[in-house]
Write a protein that holds these residues in place. Sequence first.
Motif, short mmCIF file in Angstrom:
data_model
loop_
_atom_site.label_atom_id
_atom_site.label_comp_id
_atom_site.label_asym_id
_atom_site.label_seq_id
_atom_site.Cartn_x
_atom_site.Cartn_y
_atom_site.Cartn_z
N UNK A 190 0.83 -1.21 0.00
CA UNK A 190 0.00 0.00 0.00
C UNK A 190 0.87 1.26 0.00
N UNK A 191 2.10 1.16 0.52
CA UNK A 191 3.01 2.30 0.44
C UNK A 191 3.37 2.60 -1.01
N UNK A 192 3.55 1.54 -1.79
CA UNK A 192 3.87 1.71 -3.21
C UNK A 192 2.68 2.27 -3.97
N UNK A 193 1.48 1.76 -3.65
CA UNK A 193 0.27 2.20 -4.35
C UNK A 193 -0.16 3.60 -3.93
N UNK A 194 0.06 3.92 -2.66
CA UNK A 194 -0.42 5.19 -2.10
C UNK A 194 0.68 5.78 -1.23
N UNK A 195 1.65 6.47 -1.86
CA UNK A 195 2.82 6.93 -1.10
C UNK A 195 2.48 7.85 0.07
N UNK A 196 1.48 8.71 -0.09
CA UNK A 196 1.20 9.69 0.96
C UNK A 196 0.55 9.06 2.18
N UNK A 235 2.96 2.57 6.45
CA UNK A 235 4.06 1.62 6.37
C UNK A 235 5.19 2.01 7.32
N UNK A 236 5.47 3.31 7.41
CA UNK A 236 6.52 3.76 8.32
C UNK A 236 6.11 3.55 9.78
#
Length: 306
Positions: free
Chosen positions: A205-211, A217-218
Amino acid sequence: MTHKILIDTDPGIDDAMAIFYAALHPEIEIVGMTSVFGNVTTEIAARNAIVLAERAGQEIPVAKGAGKPLVQTPNPVSDYVHGAEGFGDMPAQDTTARPVDEPAHEFICRLINENPSEITLCPIGPLTNIALALRHDPTIAEKVKSVVIMGGGLERGNVSAYAEANIWNDPHAADEVFSAHWPLTMVGLDVTTQVVCDKPDFAAIAKASPKLGGFLNEAVQYYVNFYETHHGISGSQMHDPTAVIAITDPQYFTIENHALEVIVDGDRIGQTIRSTDPSRPKHKVPMGVDIDGVKRRFLTMFETGS
């Protein structure tokens, strides 16, 4: 169909998951948020709720709520689970907005009265603000569309063998909320512990939705490490987002109906039990869950690339 939801929250990593999910959902309008102690102090919770709203690009009014339980001495905040500032190892973040100048319980009552039969109240922290709102204006029980709680559990606990954290943090408030005659669903550990997302899920989901996905993810690395160390689980139990998903997708849950009460003292303090008191209303209690359905619903909401 649009769901107008008012989220009472103590963000918290899984609170952030729930709030981002709700913010991304095309059929959900977050009409307000209120802060409560639990994972962090109520002051940090209010700030964190605004942080999440602003990151999601939404202007959502946030009211600061209760800073301690109704009766019992406060338990320590859960920084060992969520980190000192609520989002794992991430530092405190500043916000543009500030909390509204209205106590949370009055804010809750006002929004319900201004939107009769339209508001779904979604508490995903201790239930202190909700009990105070009922005391302030008992008629909200007749005017709310529904109440969907993340908390409790009839078969297990997580802060003790008996108690779930949100109920344990203010058992007296929870008992008042469960005694009220309103359309309530308790989404508890019976189902939320079954839904687990792992590090690869959050990386996706970090890759799909960076913001938004990147933020989760962090933050979640700290949370997953807690689960691995203390529970032997390679992933994050999806407590709070499961409750929000139950609002929009009840088909994923097997529901039982039980009158509920909370043990408020002794070794089993905070335990939610089936009540034999005939004056208590029956509430909906999910006891089974389509694990893959709920998990898929959560993950695909972040595929918008936000």
